[in-house]
Write a protein that holds these residues in place. Sequence first.
Motif, short mmCIF file in Angstrom:
data_model
loop_
_atom_site.label_atom_id
_atom_site.label_comp_id
_atom_site.label_asym_id
_atom_site.label_seq_id
_atom_site.Cartn_x
_atom_site.Cartn_y
_atom_site.Cartn_z
N THR A 1 0.83 -1.21 0.00
CA THR A 1 0.00 0.00 0.00
C THR A 1 0.87 1.25 0.00
N ILE A 2 1.92 1.26 0.81
CA ILE A 2 2.84 2.40 0.86
C ILE A 2 3.48 2.62 -0.50
N HIS A 3 3.91 1.54 -1.15
CA HIS A 3 4.54 1.66 -2.47
C HIS A 3 3.56 2.24 -3.49
N GLU A 4 2.31 1.74 -3.47
CA GLU A 4 1.31 2.25 -4.41
C GLU A 4 1.02 3.72 -4.17
N ARG A 5 0.89 4.10 -2.90
CA ARG A 5 0.59 5.50 -2.58
C ARG A 5 1.77 6.41 -2.95
N SER A 6 3.00 5.92 -2.76
CA SER A 6 4.17 6.71 -3.13
C SER A 6 4.22 6.93 -4.63
N ALA A 7 3.91 5.87 -5.40
CA ALA A 7 3.88 6.01 -6.86
C ALA A 7 2.80 7.00 -7.28
N THR A 8 1.64 6.94 -6.64
CA THR A 8 0.56 7.88 -6.94
C THR A 8 0.98 9.30 -6.60
N LYS A 9 1.67 9.46 -5.48
CA LYS A 9 2.12 10.79 -5.06
C LYS A 9 3.09 11.37 -6.08
N LYS B 1 2.22 15.72 -12.47
CA LYS B 1 1.09 16.41 -13.11
C LYS B 1 0.97 17.85 -12.60
N ASN B 2 1.22 18.04 -11.30
CA ASN B 2 1.14 19.38 -10.72
C ASN B 2 2.20 20.29 -11.35
N ASP B 3 3.41 19.76 -11.53
CA ASP B 3 4.47 20.55 -12.16
C ASP B 3 4.09 20.90 -13.60
N GLU B 4 3.48 19.94 -14.33
CA GLU B 4 3.06 20.22 -15.70
C GLU B 4 1.99 21.31 -15.72
N LEU B 5 1.07 21.24 -14.77
CA LEU B 5 0.02 22.27 -14.70
C LEU B 5 0.60 23.64 -14.37
N LYS B 6 1.60 23.68 -13.49
CA LYS B 6 2.25 24.96 -13.17
C LYS B 6 2.91 25.54 -14.41
N ILE B 7 3.59 24.67 -15.17
CA ILE B 7 4.24 25.14 -16.41
C ILE B 7 3.18 25.66 -17.37
N GLY B 8 2.04 24.94 -17.46
CA GLY B 8 0.96 25.40 -18.34
C GLY B 8 0.41 26.74 -17.91
N ILE B 9 0.23 26.93 -16.61
CA ILE B 9 -0.28 28.21 -16.10
C ILE B 9 0.68 29.34 -16.46
N VAL B 10 1.96 29.11 -16.23
CA VAL B 10 2.95 30.15 -16.50
C VAL B 10 2.99 30.48 -17.99
N SER B 11 2.96 29.43 -18.85
CA SER B 11 3.08 29.70 -20.28
C SER B 11 1.81 30.34 -20.84
N TYR B 12 0.62 29.92 -20.35
CA TYR B 12 -0.62 30.49 -20.89
C TYR B 12 -0.95 31.84 -20.31
N THR B 13 -0.33 32.23 -19.22
CA THR B 13 -0.63 33.54 -18.64
C THR B 13 0.55 34.50 -18.78
#
Length: 118
Positions: free
Chosen positions: A51-59, A65-77
């Motif tokens: 369970t710990i391994h699965e949750r770590s992979a999900t994290k 994905k969060n980093d990609e969204l931040k890059i998208g926000i910066v580039s689109y704004t």
Amino acid sequence: MGKMTHSIKSMPKLVFDFLEPIQSLFVLFPFLGFFFFHVWQGLEKAKLQRTIHERSATKEELKRKNDELKIGIVSYTSAERIETLYRRTYQFLPISLGNRTVTIELPPIPESPSQVKP
């Protein structure tokens, strides 16, 4: 009728004779209990580690994905992109002071306290 009646004095002997075949179970029970507890504990540990391994992979996936969204926000704004869109939409009309767009930079997300190393 004489054989069917037992005296009170022979009762402990009867109980002992009745329990004699299962005496070995009383001796083995603590060992078996320890063995099954040890096996159960190992299975629980393996389940929790999975369970710990699965949750770590999900994290990690969510962080990516969060980093990609931040890059998208910066580039689109970005100011240059917004100005280009404005000029394209309004056919290169000059930008008045009231129509200027100011971009802000998002602060970094703080790490959780459990990951901060002293």
